[in-house]
Design an enzyme around this catalytic site. Structure first.
Site, mmCIF file in Angstrom:
data_model
loop_
_atom_site.group_PDB
_atom_site.id
_atom_site.type_symbol
_atom_site.label_atom_id
_atom_site.label_comp_id
_atom_site.label_asym_id
_atom_site.label_seq_id
_atom_site.Cartn_x
_atom_site.Cartn_y
_atom_site.Cartn_z
ATOM 1 C CG LEU A 1 -0.356 4.784 4.505
ATOM 2 C CD1 LEU A 1 -1.136 4.871 5.881
ATOM 3 C CD2 LEU A 1 -1.049 4.010 3.629
ATOM 4 N N PRO A 2 1.126 7.870 1.867
ATOM 5 C CG PRO A 2 -0.306 8.274 -0.046
ATOM 6 C CD PRO A 2 0.153 7.071 0.969
ATOM 7 C CB THR B 1 7.654 11.928 4.730
ATOM 8 O OG1 THR B 1 8.716 11.182 4.540
ATOM 9 C CG2 THR B 1 8.133 13.375 5.131
ATOM 10 C CE LYS C 1 11.747 11.524 4.756
ATOM 11 N NZ LYS C 1 12.788 11.157 3.817
ATOM 12 C CE LYS D 1 4.314 13.573 1.415
ATOM 13 N NZ LYS D 1 5.021 12.812 2.432
HETATM 14 P P1 NAD Z 1 3.726 5.320 -2.962
HETATM 15 O O1 NAD Z 1 2.627 6.032 -3.405
HETATM 16 O O2 NAD Z 1 4.417 4.350 -3.882
HETATM 17 O O3 NAD Z 1 3.210 4.125 -1.601
HETATM 18 C C1 NAD Z 1 2.163 4.505 -0.988
HETATM 19 C C2 NAD Z 1 1.219 3.330 -0.806
HETATM 20 O O4 NAD Z 1 0.074 3.402 -0.095
HETATM 21 C C3 NAD Z 1 0.699 2.917 -2.205
HETATM 22 O O5 NAD Z 1 0.741 1.219 -2.366
HETATM 23 C C4 NAD Z 1 -0.791 3.293 -2.049
HETATM 24 O O6 NAD Z 1 -1.893 2.416 -2.879
HETATM 25 C C5 NAD Z 1 -1.061 3.071 -0.543
HETATM 26 N N1 NAD Z 1 -2.436 3.885 -0.154
HETATM 27 C C6 NAD Z 1 -2.834 4.959 -0.542
HETATM 28 N N2 NAD Z 1 -3.810 5.481 0.368
HETATM 29 C C7 NAD Z 1 -3.883 4.035 1.064
HETATM 30 C C8 NAD Z 1 -4.952 4.000 2.138
HETATM 31 N N3 NAD Z 1 -6.113 4.738 2.524
HETATM 32 N N4 NAD Z 1 -4.772 2.774 2.685
HETATM 33 C C9 NAD Z 1 -4.143 1.735 2.319
HETATM 34 N N5 NAD Z 1 -3.125 2.162 1.404
HETATM 35 C C10 NAD Z 1 -3.200 3.268 0.956
HETATM 36 O O7 NAD Z 1 4.796 6.269 -1.863
HETATM 37 P P2 NAD Z 1 6.101 5.871 -1.613
HETATM 38 O O8 NAD Z 1 7.242 6.557 -2.400
HETATM 39 O O9 NAD Z 1 6.260 4.425 -1.099
HETATM 40 O O10 NAD Z 1 6.128 6.833 -0.319
HETATM 41 C C11 NAD Z 1 5.460 6.387 1.146
HETATM 42 C C12 NAD Z 1 5.775 7.314 2.170
HETATM 43 O O11 NAD Z 1 7.423 7.306 2.136
HETATM 44 C C13 NAD Z 1 5.450 8.709 1.932
HETATM 45 O O12 NAD Z 1 5.088 9.431 2.950
HETATM 46 C C14 NAD Z 1 6.769 9.350 1.385
HETATM 47 O O13 NAD Z 1 6.828 10.706 1.429
HETATM 48 C C15 NAD Z 1 7.947 8.783 2.206
HETATM 49 N N6 NAD Z 1 9.200 8.293 1.540
HETATM 50 C C16 NAD Z 1 9.276 8.050 0.075
HETATM 51 C C17 NAD Z 1 10.655 7.881 -0.374
HETATM 52 C C18 NAD Z 1 11.056 7.457 -1.799
HETATM 53 O O14 NAD Z 1 12.255 7.889 -2.126
HETATM 54 N N7 NAD Z 1 9.987 6.931 -2.468
HETATM 55 C C19 NAD Z 1 11.732 8.035 0.675
HETATM 56 C C20 NAD Z 1 11.594 8.365 2.010
HETATM 57 C C21 NAD Z 1 10.367 8.548 2.255
#
Ligand code: NAD
Length: 297
Positions: free
Chosen positions: A66-67, A97, A172, A241
């Site tokens: 989740l974000p 994260t 992380k 963030k």
């Molecule tokens: P993203 O926004 O693509 O995915 C997050 C998902 O959560 C979305 O599909 C969104 O609809 C869903 N969501 C939001 N609120 C919600 C709720 N209340 N209930 C259910 N679902 C909900 O983001 P991401 O890039 O996949 O990142 C996710 C996590 O992983 C973050 O914490 C990010 O910091 C971490 N991360 C991302 C990367 C990257 O390269 N993208 C790498 C490592 C870690």
């Protein structure tokens, strides 16, 4: 339903990770506020639940990707719809994260209901999530680790940092402030070099054979800046963030982060200029605008 696994948040990272669980033969129950995010998994046979609580009433182990810390707290504990109200869940694994603060708080609240907590933030981007080559940083009790290790192994290489909730989140944050700092420093150096008349591709080749090479010069710039695609797959708002959480944690512990504060402000400016949803490679676009150059291959 021992082989049925829950997954809340199947976006850029969660989607491919959930897909790898299906590839490994697990059945899945997923929930996401975006129907677009769940659709490809539903097409592969995943059950789609109507709330986190419904996922937690279907599966014993539930992943979250989740974000933000607020969304993690809401999904885990929020009202009737939170995971905490599920009748089957025994272990919640957070792949997001979110920093050590929310991990400590949510772990304690879940423990009151005898639900275990595992921090498992990941690094390696969408490419690593798809290929199963992520670095997965894990903090949880040893006995829980033994239970979840095979599942987490589906995503990449595991590092058990210890038992304390939030410890893996600190690892992380340390990694991500370095990755963001590399992105900012590379944007500045590339803008200078290109304005001086260097070919961006030649300059990157030189840096990558020299002491300045880093993840931005080796991957992000060749893939998403020189090509002008700006689609590395990580949102500016999420990078901001991460860096904000890191600087705040450091401050709370009495660790000065002079450079960290500057990187955070550069991300704040990029977010103000291009929006939180923009790809974080837009840091390079910001420097291009300021310097009056284009870093294109
Ligand atoms: P993203 O926004 O693509 O995915 C997050 C998902 O959560 C979305 O599909 C969104 O609809 C869903 N969501 C939001 N609120 C919600 C709720 N209340 N209930 C259910 N679902 C909900 O983001 P991401 O890039 O996949 O990142 C996710 C996590 O992983 C973050 O914490 C990010 O910091 C971490 N991360 C991302 C990367 C990257 O390269 N993208 C790498 C490592 C870690």
């Amino acid at each position: 339903m021992a082989d049925l696994v829950g997954f809340v948040g199947v976006g850029r990272m969660g989607g491919p990770m959930a897909s790898r669980l299906l590839d490994a033969g697990h059945r899945l129950c997923v929930y996401d506020v975006s129907e677009e995010a769940t659709r490809p998994l539903a097409a592969r046979g995943a059950l789609v639940a109507a709330s986190p609580a419904e996922v937690a009433s279907t599966a014993e182990i539930v992943f979250m990707s989740l974000p933000t810390p607020d969304v993690v707290r809401q999904v885990a504990l929020g009202g009737n719809a939170g995971l905490v109200n599920g009748s089957s869940v025994r272990t919640v694994i957070d792949l997001s994260t979110t920093g050590p603060g929310v991990a400590t708080e949510v772990a304690a609240a879940l423990a009151e209901r005898r639900i275990g907590w595992v921090d498992a933030p990941v690094s390696g981007g969408v490419t690593g999530a798809t290929a199963g080559t992520l670095a997965v940083m894990v903090s949880c009790p040893r006995a829980t680790y033994a239970k979840v290790e095979p599942l987490l192994g589906t995503f990449g290489r595991l590092f058990h940092t210890g038992e304390k909730p939030g410890l893996a989140q600190s690892a992380k944050l340390a990694n991500n402030i370095l990755a963001a700092a590399a992105m900012v420093a590379t944007a500045e150096a590339m803008a200078m070099g290109v304005k001086a008349g260097l070919d961006p591709k030649v300059l990157l080749d030189i840096i990558n054979a020299s002491s300045g090479r880093n993840t931005a010069t080796m991957d992000k710039f060749p893939r998403a800046v020189l090509t002008r695609s700006f689609d590395f797959g990580f949102a500016t708002g999420l990078s901001y963030k991460d860096v904000r959480l890191c600087v705040e944690e450091a401050e709370a512990m009495g660790v000065p982060m002079v450079l960290g504060g500057t990187v955070r402000e550069m991300l704040a400016v990029t977010r103000a200029r291009f929006g939180a949803a923009s790809d974080f490679t837009h840091i390079a676009k910001l420097l291009e605008e300021w310097a009056g150059v284009e870093i294109k291959g």
